[in-house]
Scaffold this motif. Sequence first.
Motif, PDB file in Angstrom:
ATOM      1  N   MET A 117      -9.264  20.460   7.041  1.00  0.00           N
ATOM      2  CA  MET A 117      -9.266  19.973   8.320  1.00  0.00           C
ATOM      3  C   MET A 117      -8.160  19.616   8.543  1.00  0.00           C
ATOM      4  SD  MET A 117     -11.950  17.794  10.127  1.00  0.00           S
ATOM      5  CE  MET A 117     -13.339  18.948   9.927  1.00  0.00           C
ATOM      6  N   ARG A 118      -7.294  18.934   9.060  1.00  0.00           N
ATOM      7  CA  ARG A 118      -6.000  17.909   9.400  1.00  0.00           C
ATOM      8  C   ARG A 118      -6.620  16.835  10.088  1.00  0.00           C
ATOM      9  NH1 ARG A 118      -0.683  18.625   9.212  1.00  0.00           N
ATOM     10  NH2 ARG A 118      -0.678  19.764   7.742  1.00  0.00           N
ATOM     11  N   LEU A 119      -6.324  15.632   9.793  1.00  0.00           N
ATOM     12  CA  LEU A 119      -6.998  14.364  10.045  1.00  0.00           C
ATOM     13  C   LEU A 119      -5.972  13.785  10.941  1.00  0.00           C
ATOM     14  CD1 LEU A 119     -11.264  14.069   8.738  1.00  0.00           C
ATOM     15  CD2 LEU A 119      -9.737  15.338  11.365  1.00  0.00           C
ATOM     16  N   TYR A 120      -6.423  12.912  11.499  1.00  0.00           N
ATOM     17  CA  TYR A 120      -5.308  11.640  11.508  1.00  0.00           C
ATOM     18  C   TYR A 120      -5.571  10.318  11.597  1.00  0.00           C
ATOM     19  CZ  TYR A 120      -2.873  15.832  13.423  1.00  0.00           C
ATOM     20  OH  TYR A 120      -2.213  17.292  13.574  1.00  0.00           O
ATOM     21  N   HIS A 121      -4.837   9.334  11.346  1.00  0.00           N
ATOM     22  CA  HIS A 121      -4.751   7.311  11.181  1.00  0.00           C
ATOM     23  C   HIS A 121      -3.633   6.630  11.907  1.00  0.00           C
ATOM     24  CE1 HIS A 121      -6.392   4.143   9.276  1.00  0.00           C
ATOM     25  NE2 HIS A 121      -5.179   3.630   9.462  1.00  0.00           N
ATOM     26  N   PHE A 122      -4.361   6.289  13.178  1.00  0.00           N
ATOM     27  CA  PHE A 122      -3.123   5.609  13.410  1.00  0.00           C
ATOM     28  C   PHE A 122      -2.983   4.378  13.297  1.00  0.00           C
ATOM     29  CE2 PHE A 122      -3.905   9.095  16.033  1.00  0.00           C
ATOM     30  CZ  PHE A 122      -2.334   9.447  16.270  1.00  0.00           C
ATOM     31  N   THR A 123      -1.673   2.937  12.676  1.00  0.00           N
ATOM     32  CA  THR A 123      -1.695   2.655  12.644  1.00  0.00           C
ATOM     33  C   THR A 123      -0.412   1.124  12.603  1.00  0.00           C
ATOM     34  OG1 THR A 123      -2.098   0.709  10.600  1.00  0.00           O
ATOM     35  CG2 THR A 123      -1.306   2.302  10.584  1.00  0.00           C
ATOM     36  N   THR A 124      -0.582   0.244  12.546  1.00  0.00           N
ATOM     37  CA  THR A 124       1.191  -0.196  13.111  1.00  0.00           C
ATOM     38  C   THR A 124       1.801  -0.787  11.793  1.00  0.00           C
ATOM     39  OG1 THR A 124       0.048  -2.476  12.497  1.00  0.00           O
ATOM     40  CG2 THR A 124      -0.075  -1.643  14.939  1.00  0.00           C
ATOM     41  N   ALA A 125       3.246  -0.606  12.393  1.00  0.00           N
ATOM     42  CA  ALA A 125       4.023  -1.279  11.193  1.00  0.00           C
ATOM     43  C   ALA A 125       4.180  -2.098   9.966  1.00  0.00           C
ATOM     44  CB  ALA A 125       5.362  -0.817  11.798  1.00  0.00           C
ATOM     45  N   ASN A 126       3.462  -3.159  10.838  1.00  0.00           N
ATOM     46  CA  ASN A 126       2.660  -3.728   9.602  1.00  0.00           C
ATOM     47  C   ASN A 126       1.957  -3.573   8.097  1.00  0.00           C
ATOM     48  OD1 ASN A 126       4.755  -5.464  10.706  1.00  0.00           O
ATOM     49  ND2 ASN A 126       3.245  -6.771  12.135  1.00  0.00           N
ATOM     50  N   ASN A 127       0.464  -2.641   9.572  1.00  0.00           N
ATOM     51  CA  ASN A 127      -0.402  -2.206   8.242  1.00  0.00           C
ATOM     52  C   ASN A 127       0.244  -1.365   7.424  1.00  0.00           C
ATOM     53  OD1 ASN A 127      -1.833  -4.759   9.452  1.00  0.00           O
ATOM     54  ND2 ASN A 127      -2.643  -2.637  10.720  1.00  0.00           N
ATOM     55  N   LEU A 128       1.211  -0.441   8.045  1.00  0.00           N
ATOM     56  CA  LEU A 128       1.907   0.676   6.799  1.00  0.00           C
ATOM     57  C   LEU A 128       2.087  -0.706   5.449  1.00  0.00           C
ATOM     58  CD1 LEU A 128       2.479   3.627   6.325  1.00  0.00           C
ATOM     59  CD2 LEU A 128       4.718   2.899   7.735  1.00  0.00           C
ATOM     60  N   GLU A 129       2.918  -1.702   5.879  1.00  0.00           N
ATOM     61  CA  GLU A 129       3.743  -1.618   4.718  1.00  0.00           C
ATOM     62  C   GLU A 129       2.011  -1.752   3.486  1.00  0.00           C
ATOM     63  OE1 GLU A 129       6.985  -2.211   3.726  1.00  0.00           O
ATOM     64  OE2 GLU A 129       7.225  -0.701   6.579  1.00  0.00           O
ATOM     65  N   GLN A 130       1.440  -2.765   4.242  1.00  0.00           N
ATOM     66  CA  GLN A 130       0.469  -2.829   2.946  1.00  0.00           C
ATOM     67  C   GLN A 130      -0.025  -1.554   2.212  1.00  0.00           C
ATOM     68  OE1 GLN A 130      -0.483  -5.780   1.810  1.00  0.00           O
ATOM     69  NE2 GLN A 130      -2.047  -4.572   0.355  1.00  0.00           N
ATOM     70  N   ILE A 131      -0.513  -0.701   3.634  1.00  0.00           N
ATOM     71  CA  ILE A 131      -0.938   0.701   3.385  1.00  0.00           C
ATOM     72  C   ILE A 131       0.051   1.600   2.019  1.00  0.00           C
ATOM     73  CG2 ILE A 131      -1.352   3.224   3.532  1.00  0.00           C
ATOM     74  CD1 ILE A 131      -2.423   1.723   6.158  1.00  0.00           C
ATOM     75  N   LEU A 132       1.273   1.160   1.999  1.00  0.00           N
ATOM     76  CA  LEU A 132       2.539   1.648   0.986  1.00  0.00           C
ATOM     77  C   LEU A 132       2.166   0.990   0.048  1.00  0.00           C
ATOM     78  CD1 LEU A 132       5.005   2.058   3.886  1.00  0.00           C
ATOM     79  CD2 LEU A 132       3.671   4.456   2.491  1.00  0.00           C
ATOM     80  N   GLU A 133       2.032   0.158  -0.419  1.00  0.00           N
ATOM     81  CA  GLU A 133       1.601  -0.789  -1.686  1.00  0.00           C
ATOM     82  C   GLU A 133       0.469  -0.025  -1.940  1.00  0.00           C
ATOM     83  OE1 GLU A 133       1.369  -5.431  -2.365  1.00  0.00           O
ATOM     84  OE2 GLU A 133       2.770  -5.012  -0.951  1.00  0.00           O
ATOM     85  N   ASN A 134      -0.364  -0.695  -1.098  1.00  0.00           N
ATOM     86  CA  ASN A 134      -1.598   0.239  -1.999  1.00  0.00           C
ATOM     87  C   ASN A 134      -1.961   1.424  -3.089  1.00  0.00           C
ATOM     88  OD1 ASN A 134      -2.674  -2.469  -1.223  1.00  0.00           O
ATOM     89  ND2 ASN A 134      -3.452  -2.228   0.033  1.00  0.00           N
ATOM     90  N   GLY A 135      -1.245   2.524  -1.784  1.00  0.00           N
ATOM     91  CA  GLY A 135      -1.103   3.593  -1.996  1.00  0.00           C
ATOM     92  C   GLY A 135      -2.217   4.797  -1.171  1.00  0.00           C
ATOM     93  N   CYS A 136      -2.689   3.699  -0.457  1.00  0.00           N
ATOM     94  CA  CYS A 136      -4.006   4.357  -0.278  1.00  0.00           C
ATOM     95  C   CYS A 136      -4.300   3.928   1.350  1.00  0.00           C
ATOM     96  CB  CYS A 136      -5.253   4.710  -0.865  1.00  0.00           C
ATOM     97  SG  CYS A 136      -5.943   2.531  -1.020  1.00  0.00           S
ATOM     98  N   ILE A 137      -5.337   4.250   2.316  1.00  0.00           N
ATOM     99  CA  ILE A 137      -5.082   4.023   3.565  1.00  0.00           C
ATOM    100  C   ILE A 137      -6.678   3.400   2.715  1.00  0.00           C
ATOM    101  CG2 ILE A 137      -6.152   4.537   5.925  1.00  0.00           C
ATOM    102  CD1 ILE A 137      -4.279   6.874   5.523  1.00  0.00           C
ATOM    103  N   ASN A 138      -7.011   1.725   3.519  1.00  0.00           N
ATOM    104  CA  ASN A 138      -8.399   1.400   2.796  1.00  0.00           C
ATOM    105  C   ASN A 138      -9.243   1.622   3.790  1.00  0.00           C
ATOM    106  OD1 ASN A 138      -8.092   0.648   0.070  1.00  0.00           O
ATOM    107  ND2 ASN A 138      -6.663  -0.694   0.582  1.00  0.00           N
ATOM    108  N   GLN A 139     -10.634   0.693   3.838  1.00  0.00           N
ATOM    109  CA  GLN A 139     -11.392   0.755   4.792  1.00  0.00           C
ATOM    110  C   GLN A 139     -11.049  -0.332   6.054  1.00  0.00           C
ATOM    111  OE1 GLN A 139     -11.776   1.055   1.753  1.00  0.00           O
ATOM    112  NE2 GLN A 139     -14.031   2.243   1.269  1.00  0.00           N
ATOM    113  N   SER A 140     -11.726   0.048   6.455  1.00  0.00           N
ATOM    114  CA  SER A 140     -11.295  -1.771   8.131  1.00  0.00           C
ATOM    115  C   SER A 140     -12.232  -2.561   7.683  1.00  0.00           C
ATOM    116  CB  SER A 140     -11.422  -0.573   9.718  1.00  0.00           C
ATOM    117  OG  SER A 140     -12.924  -0.678   9.584  1.00  0.00           O
ATOM    118  N   ASP A 141     -12.641  -3.174   8.770  1.00  0.00           N
ATOM    119  CA  ASP A 141     -13.909  -4.584   8.456  1.00  0.00           C
ATOM    120  C   ASP A 141     -15.155  -3.505   8.429  1.00  0.00           C
ATOM    121  OD1 ASP A 141     -11.698  -6.278   8.383  1.00  0.00           O
ATOM    122  OD2 ASP A 141     -11.561  -6.919  10.019  1.00  0.00           O
ATOM    123  N   GLU A 142     -15.562  -3.161   9.390  1.00  0.00           N
ATOM    124  CA  GLU A 142     -16.282  -2.306   9.433  1.00  0.00           C
ATOM    125  C   GLU A 142     -16.549  -1.038   8.094  1.00  0.00           C
ATOM    126  OE1 GLU A 142     -13.710  -1.522  11.690  1.00  0.00           O
ATOM    127  OE2 GLU A 142     -14.285  -2.583  12.582  1.00  0.00           O
TER     128      GLU A 142
END
Length: 114
Positions: free
Chosen positions: A1-26
């Motif tokens: 199954m192909r799904l998509y996660h949308f984010t901002t360029a600023n948030n992408l830097e943190q995602i790349l540093e972490n090596g994963c897409i982390n949970q939101s505040d929810e």
Amino acid sequence: MRLYHFTTANNLEQILENGCINQSDEGVVWLTKNKELEAQEWAGGINPTIRISVSLLNISYFGRNAPPQKIVQGAVDWYTTAQAIPRKLWVDVESLKNGHWCIYKGLSYKNRKK
């Protein structure tokens, strides 16, 4: 199954540093089946210009008793997972430029060796 996660360029830097897409505040990662930015009404003033394609074919990562996604109440195309999504499940990272999606800084994982 192909799904998509949308984010901002600023948030992408943190995602790349972490090596994963982390949970939101929810406490969940938001994903959608709809790859078109115009369908992302949740943005509410945020300008998501980054799209990360995720392959959830390897659902064993989420465990047998924890399905990889659950449908969001009343939303046909939206899914959530309480698990962070590691880079090994990413297919592409794309940025929106002049109305077209382009691979972001060579971050395509389609041909990587497993």
